[in-house]
Design a protein around this motif. Structure first.
Motif, PDB file in Angstrom:
ATOM      1  N   VAL A   1       1.131  -1.196  -0.126  1.00 11.69           N
ATOM      2  CA  VAL A   1       0.158  -0.185   0.037  1.00 11.69           C
ATOM      3  C   VAL A   1       1.030   1.153   0.104  1.00 11.69           C
ATOM      4  CG1 VAL A   1      -0.446   0.143   2.679  1.00 11.69           C
ATOM      5  CG2 VAL A   1      -2.150   1.500   1.346  1.00 11.69           C
ATOM      6  N   ASN A   2       0.512   2.021  -0.559  1.00 14.13           N
ATOM      7  CA  ASN A   2       1.032   3.737  -0.472  1.00 14.13           C
ATOM      8  C   ASN A   2      -0.177   4.512  -0.191  1.00 14.13           C
ATOM      9  OD1 ASN A   2       3.124   2.423  -2.209  1.00 14.13           O
ATOM     10  ND2 ASN A   2       2.674   2.594  -3.889  1.00 14.13           N
ATOM     11  N   GLY A   3       0.262   5.280   0.436  1.00 11.57           N
ATOM     12  CA  GLY A   3      -0.380   6.521   1.287  1.00 11.57           C
ATOM     13  C   GLY A   3      -0.001   7.495   0.699  1.00 11.57           C
ATOM     14  N   ASN A   4      -0.435   8.580   1.652  1.00 12.89           N
ATOM     15  CA  ASN A   4      -0.163  10.270   1.532  1.00 12.89           C
ATOM     16  C   ASN A   4      -0.922  11.379   1.986  1.00 12.89           C
ATOM     17  OD1 ASN A   4       0.923  12.445   1.272  1.00 12.89           O
ATOM     18  ND2 ASN A   4       1.811  11.816  -0.659  1.00 12.89           N
ATOM     19  N   ILE A   5      -0.876  12.030   3.012  1.00  8.62           N
ATOM     20  CA  ILE A   5      -1.673  13.078   3.763  1.00  8.62           C
ATOM     21  C   ILE A   5      -1.239  14.009   3.811  1.00  8.62           C
ATOM     22  CG2 ILE A   5      -0.854  12.535   5.916  1.00  8.62           C
ATOM     23  CD1 ILE A   5      -3.690  12.306   6.921  1.00  8.62           C
ATOM     24  N   MET A   6      -2.087  15.142   2.978  1.00 11.13           N
ATOM     25  CA  MET A   6      -1.287  16.711   2.883  1.00 11.13           C
ATOM     26  C   MET A   6      -2.794  17.794   3.262  1.00 11.13           C
ATOM     27  SD  MET A   6      -0.536  18.974   0.344  1.00 11.13           S
ATOM     28  CE  MET A   6      -1.637  18.736  -0.330  1.00 11.13           C
ATOM     29  N   TYR A   7      -1.632  18.560   4.368  1.00 13.19           N
ATOM     30  CA  TYR A   7      -2.956  19.460   5.560  1.00 13.19           C
ATOM     31  C   TYR A   7      -2.147  20.813   4.544  1.00 13.19           C
ATOM     32  CZ  TYR A   7      -4.997  23.024   8.242  1.00 13.19           C
ATOM     33  OH  TYR A   7      -5.907  23.959   8.721  1.00 13.19           O
ATOM     34  N   SER A   8      -2.956  22.396   3.701  1.00 14.72           N
ATOM     35  CA  SER A   8      -2.387  23.388   3.802  1.00 14.72           C
ATOM     36  C   SER A   8      -2.574  24.614   3.896  1.00 14.72           C
ATOM     37  CB  SER A   8      -1.882  23.105   2.296  1.00 14.72           C
ATOM     38  OG  SER A   8      -2.760  22.472   0.920  1.00 14.72           O
ATOM     39  N   LYS A   9      -2.687  25.460   3.772  1.00 15.48           N
ATOM     40  CA  LYS A   9      -2.880  27.100   3.639  1.00 15.48           C
ATOM     41  C   LYS A   9      -2.905  26.956   2.607  1.00 15.48           C
ATOM     42  CE  LYS A   9      -3.611  28.903   6.899  1.00 15.48           C
ATOM     43  NZ  LYS A   9      -3.430  29.865   8.403  1.00 15.48           N
TER      44      LYS A   9
ATOM     45  N   LEU B   1      -8.811  32.433  -0.570  1.00 17.09           N
ATOM     46  CA  LEU B   1      -7.935  31.937   0.475  1.00 17.09           C
ATOM     47  C   LEU B   1      -8.656  30.613   1.580  1.00 17.09           C
ATOM     48  CD1 LEU B   1      -8.000  34.942   3.095  1.00 17.09           C
ATOM     49  CD2 LEU B   1      -6.125  34.342   1.394  1.00 17.09           C
ATOM     50  N   GLY B   2      -7.965  29.470   1.077  1.00 13.71           N
ATOM     51  CA  GLY B   2      -8.396  28.436   1.575  1.00 13.71           C
ATOM     52  C   GLY B   2      -7.074  27.214   2.657  1.00 13.71           C
ATOM     53  N   THR B   3      -8.256  26.741   3.113  1.00 16.34           N
ATOM     54  CA  THR B   3      -7.048  24.999   3.650  1.00 16.34           C
ATOM     55  C   THR B   3      -7.821  24.117   2.693  1.00 16.34           C
ATOM     56  OG1 THR B   3      -8.919  24.957   5.762  1.00 16.34           O
ATOM     57  CG2 THR B   3      -6.876  26.859   6.169  1.00 16.34           C
ATOM     58  N   HIS B   4      -7.000  23.270   2.664  1.00 18.57           N
ATOM     59  CA  HIS B   4      -7.489  21.999   1.996  1.00 18.57           C
ATOM     60  C   HIS B   4      -6.117  20.698   2.804  1.00 18.57           C
ATOM     61  CE1 HIS B   4      -7.306  24.395  -1.605  1.00 18.57           C
ATOM     62  NE2 HIS B   4      -6.478  24.935  -0.936  1.00 18.57           N
ATOM     63  N   LEU B   5      -7.236  20.031   3.067  1.00 17.90           N
ATOM     64  CA  LEU B   5      -6.869  18.439   3.340  1.00 17.90           C
ATOM     65  C   LEU B   5      -7.176  17.439   3.180  1.00 17.90           C
ATOM     66  CD1 LEU B   5      -6.029  16.778   6.155  1.00 17.90           C
ATOM     67  CD2 LEU B   5      -8.198  16.431   6.687  1.00 17.90           C
ATOM     68  N   ILE B   6      -6.349  16.714   2.061  1.00 14.73           N
ATOM     69  CA  ILE B   6      -6.210  15.745   0.870  1.00 14.73           C
ATOM     70  C   ILE B   6      -5.701  14.303   1.347  1.00 14.73           C
ATOM     71  CG2 ILE B   6      -5.754  15.166  -1.263  1.00 14.73           C
ATOM     72  CD1 ILE B   6      -5.610  18.268  -1.755  1.00 14.73           C
ATOM     73  N   TRP B   7      -6.518  13.183   1.447  1.00 16.74           N
ATOM     74  CA  TRP B   7      -5.298  12.033   2.043  1.00 16.74           C
ATOM     75  C   TRP B   7      -5.920  11.115   0.928  1.00 16.74           C
ATOM     76  CZ3 TRP B   7      -8.091   8.280   2.437  1.00 16.74           C
ATOM     77  CH2 TRP B   7      -8.937   8.120   2.987  1.00 16.74           C
ATOM     78  N   TYR B   8      -4.502  10.235   0.336  1.00  7.53           N
ATOM     79  CA  TYR B   8      -5.144   8.911  -0.223  1.00  7.53           C
ATOM     80  C   TYR B   8      -5.041   7.678  -0.295  1.00  7.53           C
ATOM     81  CZ  TYR B   8      -0.470   9.677  -3.324  1.00  7.53           C
ATOM     82  OH  TYR B   8       0.492   9.895  -3.185  1.00  7.53           O
ATOM     83  N   LEU B   9      -5.025   6.399   0.090  1.00  5.77           N
ATOM     84  CA  LEU B   9      -4.945   5.472   0.405  1.00  5.77           C
ATOM     85  C   LEU B   9      -4.600   4.393  -1.275  1.00  5.77           C
ATOM     86  CD1 LEU B   9      -6.060   3.973   3.394  1.00  5.77           C
ATOM     87  CD2 LEU B   9      -3.306   4.454   2.487  1.00  5.77           C
ATOM     88  N   ASP B  10      -3.437   3.528  -1.657  1.00  2.00           N
ATOM     89  CA  ASP B  10      -3.417   3.117  -3.005  1.00  2.00           C
ATOM     90  C   ASP B  10      -2.875   1.407  -2.413  1.00  2.00           C
ATOM     91  OD1 ASP B  10      -3.556   5.424  -3.744  1.00  2.00           O
ATOM     92  OD2 ASP B  10      -1.633   5.141  -4.160  1.00  2.00           O
ATOM     93  N   PRO B  11      -3.487   0.128  -2.397  1.00  2.00           N
ATOM     94  CA  PRO B  11      -3.808  -0.605  -1.801  1.00  2.00           C
ATOM     95  C   PRO B  11      -3.125  -1.454  -3.271  1.00  2.00           C
ATOM     96  CG  PRO B  11      -5.578  -0.156  -1.660  1.00  2.00           C
ATOM     97  CD  PRO B  11      -5.469   0.815  -2.130  1.00  2.00           C
TER      98      PRO B  11
END
Length: 809
Positions: free
Chosen positions: A350-358, A382-392
């Motif tokens: 599995v590959n994974g990634n999580i990011m929080y940004s302004k 202006l914004g905030t972003h929460l992005i994540w993914y999982l790649d099994p």
């Protein structure tokens, strides 16, 4: 009778035996040459190395995955040639005897670090660079690290033929500017799409720049190989897995923007500084059966553009301050892969990634002089972003040369933005792929698969569809075959069928095809040609977005049609060696025709002028053509063991023209009278029929000197002037100036006519090794502190200084 029969049978049997014995030498006249090819430095096997007779290049073979090869020959004395991309070619004179085996093992040396481990996957099959039937460029991690790249698009901008504007990748002038929405270039990381499902925009910040093995940029229509988004090309990013020994990397950096040049004013107090860090740890576990990679990145940085300062009569309800203009992000990523001990060939992980940004995204400048580096009122997101993914994923190699692979992605993004532009996106991607090499068909290679992508979006700005909730589902079937004839000719062909469903109301199905050939003309000389079709289905954003950005608006177009294209090219790749100067030269002529070309055009789209006075809209503009020349060179000069010079250079010429200049594709509501929108009526300069927002000439170059522990480098980017743009931008400027101060003037006409003369941007860097594992770096972007713009109303960054410390162990 019986005895006579037995006697006759015995005589017949003896005759047959004698004939067989007499014929044996005839059938066993041949001998064998066998051996193994390895890297001299690492002792690793070289898979896919070429072995052939010097005077008969059609007679040869290639090494297998373990570097082994074998070749059956008539008795005699031969000169065999051993070649491999990036390695010094070796010739061996060998005498073959009948009924014998000659063992010849070969150790090959790298002649340039530029080509080390260059195996290309962008064409679906794992092939060496020179065997590809499409035009592509390869970027190794050296340039990313040397430039202190905090986001990969800044390094990709050094790729010949590729330009990234407002996070939108453009290959060979295939698009104008769309703020990245509906990209015509597909972007993948480890064969998984990294595009947002609702707007088709690449999520560059998700890419782990600290763990990139190489980047492959495919030029030309690539939809058969890469899916719908690859109308103009594709970018494949490969991450690295652990080697035999554990590896840890830590990079720490700080940055500072310089005071802008006159007449622009400095808008910040003190210094405009930022800082960040990245880390990577990679190792093998479980007796080498498990790969583990973890990494992360953190950035805290102010924007180089300040908050709006509206005129005294202009009402700005956003209340944005300079302190709000920041771009911060934090990201953590994981790669895990396990190879089964019980079932050989089985791997899963599995590959994974999580990011929080302004983020603070600026769409337009305040003016073209003093406030060049301030934002237009309302034109800041202006914004905030929460992005994540999982790649099994799971893959299985069989003992018959077959490979099965099943990839999946679960992607979630939550974007909280001002101006009613928040969105929540869920995407589910699945792909099954089968590949096999058929030895009984002359090593014919086959790959085929099925992929599905489902996107669900919830955003008020897409309510023009009838609901804030929208979904888009795409399923595609694809296959490709490739066959190598002797050691000289490679032929490939493929097809793909795309099917789209949007909100149960809009459906489309499209088959597309491609063909390619590669012919080895001589030592390190390769001629290629290809022809392929492209297809792109418009995104949810392009059809249904309706929102305000200050005085501007962005308007929906539910009737937007898919765009298609076909591309043909012929190119040549030539390896060269002049004393200690090694490398490759590549040149290609390309020709691409687009139908239902989608452009992001400015106009007065609101008949009541209540939603927005004017703004942008995605529209089909008819038929267009882009042809041109793409030239690049990649090489190294090894003067001695203490001095090496690395060179990357490229030039691209494009001629993008409309083929239907009088075709009326829309009507707007210009205050001076309704306009029938055609190319001729909407262009500032329609005389040469050149498409809007394109550069005719671009040139890129990077030069680096490695002198013992010291590394000094620099780069150049040249963009010719913007030849054409929407005339409505000038009309909008006139309308805002005539408002008596109640509307903030939009100022661009003066800049276009007096400063739109082309731009040359220089960067410089210097690094010094502190012992074996540490390095210090100083990087300067926009060395001359040039005040410039590459698309209307967008200020590019002023000079920026960066200090970097790297620790690798």
């Amino acid at each position: 009778m019986y005895r006579q029969a037995v006697t006759r049978n015995r005589r017949t049997y003896l005759l047959v035996v004698v004939l067989i014995l007499l014929s044996l030498p005839v059938f066993s006249q041949k001998g064998w040459i066998v051996g193994r090819i390895i890297d001299k430095d690492t002792k690793e096997p070289l898979a896919g190395a070429n072995i052939y007779q010097k005077h008969n290049m059609t007679f040869g073979t290639v090494s297998d995955m373990n570097g082994h090869y074998q070749l059956k020959c008539d008795p005699g004395i031969y000169t065999f040639v051993y070649s491999y991309t990036g390695m010094k070619t070796i010739e061996k004179e060998v005498e073959i005897f009948a009924d014998s085996v000659v063992n010849v093992d070969v150790e090959m040396e790298i002649f340039s670090e530029q080509f080390k481990d260059v195996v290309i996957k962008a064409g679906k099959f794992d092939k060496k660079l020179e065997d590809q039937t499409v035009s592509l460029e390869v970027m190794k991690p050296r340039l990313l690290e040397q430039r202190n790249t905090t986001s990969i698009q800044t390094a990709l901008n050094m790729t010949p033929g590729l330009t990234i504007l407002d996070e939108e990748p453009q290959i060979r002038g295939g698009s104008g500017f769309t703020f990245g929405v509906g990209s015509k270039v597909a972007v993948f990381i480890d064969d998984m799409p990294i595009m947002s499902g609702d707007n088709g925009k690449p999520d560059w910040s998700l890419i782990p720049i600290e763990n990139i093995k190489q980047v492959e940029v495919v030029k030309g229509a690539s939809s058969v190989l890469s899916g719908s988004a690859a109308l103009s090309g594709a970018i494949y990013i490969r991450t690295a897995y652990p080697g035999l020994t554990p590896k840890t990397k830590v990079h720490i950096f700080t940055s500072m923007y310089n005071r802008p040049p006159e007449p622009a004013s400095k808008w910040w107090n003190g210094i405009n500084a930022g800082a960040g860090a990245s880390f990577l740890h990679a190792r093998k576990l479980n007796d080498g059966h498990t790969d583990l990679v973890i990494g992360g990145f953190i950035l805290r940085e102010k924007n180089y553009i300040g908050a709006p300062r509206p005129g005294p009569l202009v009402i700005d309800t956003t209340g944005i301050k300079d302190k709000d203009m920041v771009n911060d992000k934090s990201r953590f990523n994981l790669n895990f892969k396990h190879r089964s001990k019980k079932l050989e060939g089985l791997a899963y992980g599995v590959n994974g990634n999580i990011m929080y940004s302004k983020s603070s995204t600026v769409l337009a400048w305040l003016d073209d002089t003093t406030n060049f580096y301030r934002a237009y009122p309302g034109a800041v997101l202006l914004g905030t972003h929460l992005i994540w993914y999982l790649d099994p994923f799971i893959s299985y190699y069989t003992g018959m040369g077959s490979k099965h692979r099943f990839n999946n992605r679960i992607y979630v993004s939550d974007n909280d933005l001002i101006n009613n532009q928040s969105s929540k996106v869920f995407m589910l991607y699945n792909q099954y792929q089968f590949s096999k090499s058929f030895s009984n068909l002359g090593d014919l290679e086959f790959i085929g698969g099925i992929s599905s992508s489902y996107t669900h979006s919830n955003a008020n700005m897409y309510a023009a569809s009838g609901s804030p909730e929208n979904y888009l589902w795409n399923i595609s079937l694809y296959m490709e075959v490739e066959k190598k004839f002797g050691n000289a000719l490679t032929l490939s062909g493929g097809t793909r069928i795309e099917h789209f469903i949007l909100n149960d109301t809009i459906r489309d199905t499209k088959p597309i095809f491609r063909f390619g050939a590669n012919l080895k003309l001589g030592q390190e000389t390769y001629l290629r040609t290809s022809m392929g079709q492209g297809y792109r289905f418009p995104t949810i954003t392009e059809r249904f977005i309706r929102t305000n950005v200050g005085t501007f608006g962005v308007f929906d177009n539910p009737g937007l049609k898919p765009e298609t294209s076909w591309n043909a090219e012929i190119g040549i790749k030539q390896g060269f060696k002049f004393n200690e100067f090694y490398g490759y030269f590549d040149a290609a002529y390309f020709y691409q025709v687009y139908n239902n070309t989608v452009e992001y055009l400015f106009g007065f789209w609101d008949s009541t002028y209540t939603f927005a006075l004017a703004g942008f809209k995605f529209v089909n503009t008819g038929k267009s053509r882009i042809n041109g020349l793409d030239v690049s060179m990649n090489g190294m000069i090894k003067i001695n063991n203490d001095l090496k010079v690395y060179i990357i250079a490229g030039y691209t010429y494009v001629m993008p023209v409309t083929l239907q200049p009088d075709y009326v594709f829309a009507h707007d509501y210009n205050p001076g009278g309704s306009t029938a929108f055609s190319y001729n009526t909407t262009s500032v300069d329609p005389s040469r029929e050149i498409l809007k927002y394109r550069f005719i000439h671009t040139a890129k170059a990077d030069l680096q000197f490695d002198i013992k522990k010291l590394s000094i480098g620099g780069s150049l980017k040249y963009f010719s002037k913007t030849e054409n743009l929407d005339k409505a931008i000038f009309d909008f400027e006139d309308a805002t100036l005539a408002a008596g101060g109640t509307l903030q003037p939009v100022l661009y006409r003066n800049y276009f006519y007096h400063h739109n003369n082309g731009n040359t941007v220089l960067d410089a860097r210097i690094h010094y090794e502190l012992g074996k594992n540490q390095k210090l770096g100083f990087i300067v972007n926009n060395l001359t502190n040039r005040m410039y713009s590459l698309r209307p109303l967008k200020a590019e960054p002023m000079r920026k200084f960066m200090f970097q410390y790297s620790l690798d162990f």
